[in-house]
Structures are given as C-alpha cells and as structure tokens.
Write a protein that holds these residues in place. Sequence first.
Motif, short mmCIF file in Angstrom:
data_model
loop_
_atom_site.label_atom_id
_atom_site.label_comp_id
_atom_site.label_asym_id
_atom_site.label_seq_id
_atom_site.Cartn_x
_atom_site.Cartn_y
_atom_site.Cartn_z
N MET A 178 0.94 -1.30 -0.07
CA MET A 178 0.04 0.09 0.00
C MET A 178 0.58 1.34 0.06
SD MET A 178 -2.45 1.20 3.16
CE MET A 178 -2.03 -0.30 4.39
N ASP A 179 0.67 2.23 -0.76
CA ASP A 179 0.96 3.22 -0.75
C ASP A 179 0.55 4.28 0.65
OD1 ASP A 179 3.12 3.20 -2.98
OD2 ASP A 179 2.05 3.55 -3.94
N ILE A 180 1.60 4.26 0.96
CA ILE A 180 0.24 5.61 1.98
C ILE A 180 1.03 7.10 1.75
CG2 ILE A 180 0.87 6.78 4.22
CD1 ILE A 180 0.97 3.87 5.46
N LEU A 181 0.30 7.89 1.26
CA LEU A 181 0.24 9.55 0.91
C LEU A 181 0.90 11.08 2.03
CD1 LEU A 181 -1.71 9.35 -2.72
CD2 LEU A 181 0.63 8.02 -2.36
N GLY A 182 0.34 10.37 3.17
CA GLY A 182 -0.07 11.15 3.20
C GLY A 182 -0.95 11.44 4.94
N THR A 183 -0.97 11.78 5.60
CA THR A 183 -2.14 11.46 7.95
C THR A 183 -2.39 13.03 7.24
OG1 THR A 183 0.16 9.89 7.82
CG2 THR A 183 -1.70 11.07 9.64
N VAL A 237 -4.22 7.16 1.08
CA VAL A 237 -3.67 5.91 0.43
C VAL A 237 -3.84 6.25 -1.69
CG1 VAL A 237 -3.65 4.63 2.11
CG2 VAL A 237 -5.64 4.63 0.84
N LYS A 238 -3.07 5.62 -1.95
CA LYS A 238 -2.63 5.80 -3.51
C LYS A 238 -4.77 5.28 -3.53
CE LYS A 238 -0.96 5.15 -7.65
NZ LYS A 238 0.27 4.93 -8.31
N ASP A 239 -4.60 4.11 -3.26
CA ASP A 239 -6.31 3.29 -3.40
C ASP A 239 -6.44 2.43 -2.07
OD1 ASP A 239 -7.35 0.96 -4.43
OD2 ASP A 239 -6.21 1.28 -6.53
N TYR A 245 -8.27 5.03 6.59
CA TYR A 245 -8.09 5.26 5.37
C TYR A 245 -8.98 5.35 4.13
CZ TYR A 245 -4.19 1.80 7.73
OH TYR A 245 -3.29 1.31 7.86
N MET A 246 -8.05 6.68 3.60
CA MET A 246 -8.67 7.16 2.24
C MET A 246 -8.41 7.50 1.27
SD MET A 246 -11.12 9.54 1.31
CE MET A 246 -11.89 9.80 3.52
N ASP A 247 -8.93 7.00 0.16
CA ASP A 247 -8.29 7.04 -1.86
C ASP A 247 -9.19 8.65 -1.82
OD1 ASP A 247 -9.95 6.05 -3.05
OD2 ASP A 247 -9.15 4.19 -2.95
N ARG A 248 -8.81 9.19 -3.26
CA ARG A 248 -9.09 10.20 -4.14
C ARG A 248 -9.99 10.01 -5.07
NH1 ARG A 248 -10.33 14.28 -2.08
NH2 ARG A 248 -10.34 15.92 -3.24
N LYS A 249 -10.27 7.90 -5.07
CA LYS A 249 -10.75 7.27 -6.58
C LYS A 249 -12.34 7.70 -6.33
CE LYS A 249 -7.37 4.22 -7.10
NZ LYS A 249 -6.87 3.54 -8.72
N ASP A 250 -12.86 8.20 -7.18
CA ASP A 250 -14.29 8.49 -7.22
C ASP A 250 -14.64 9.62 -6.56
OD1 ASP A 250 -14.79 5.99 -8.16
OD2 ASP A 250 -15.76 5.51 -6.90
#
Length: 118
Positions: free
Chosen positions: A1-6, A68-70, A110-115
């Motif tokens: 998993m890619d963690i992009l920030g907190t 996260v990225k996904d 955990y949150m992504d920006r998809k959708d």
Amino acid sequence: MDILGTSLRICVDDLDAAVPVYERLAGTEAARFENGSVEVAAVGPFFLMSGPEGHLEVLSKIKATLAVKDVDDALADLHTVGAQIIAGPKSTPIGRSLVARHPDGSVFEYMDRKDAPQ
C-alpha cells in the motif's frame, strides 16, 4: 500500500470558530463538507469535525486518516496483517474510505481520492 500522507482528526464544539484558527496555522483555506450529521473541514493536515456528541465519540476513536493511493490495495494489506475492517470500503464526498482496527487495537481511516468529484 502507498501511504501518501496523514491527517489528524480533531473534534470541535464550534466548527465556525475553529476553522479560521486552523486555516491560519496551516496557511490554507478549509474544504468543508458534511458526512451524515457531522460537519467536516479539511484544513492542511487537519480534519476538524463537529456534530452530535454520540457521532463524535465514535469518530474520536479513530487515531488518524491515512491518505492512500488505492483503498483496495490498503484493504488487501490490512487483511494480510490481520486487521479487522470496521467500515467500508465506501464512497464519501472526497473519495473512498475504510476504517480498520489494527491487531494492536489502534483504529485508522484509510482514504483515497478515487471517485472524488472533480
């Protein structure tokens, strides 16, 4: 998993009073939205939340929100390490999210920006 920030989660009694303080500290304007009966303002690394006490009591148990990225990749990794999925994955006003309890008992979103609306 890619963690992009907190993002830190902060429950406040008066969102309108808190937002200018955090905008000044973070040097950025708040993005505001509602999640059910809870009002949320995302300000830099902070998620400010205000709403009914019962809802905030539950939300305050989540230590932080991890970008996260996904979410699907996060879900797979969380299952691998034995985490318990408490909620989601589900769509939100700003993307997809899930809430998981790690084996040590810590709870994270955990949150992504998809959708997410563009």
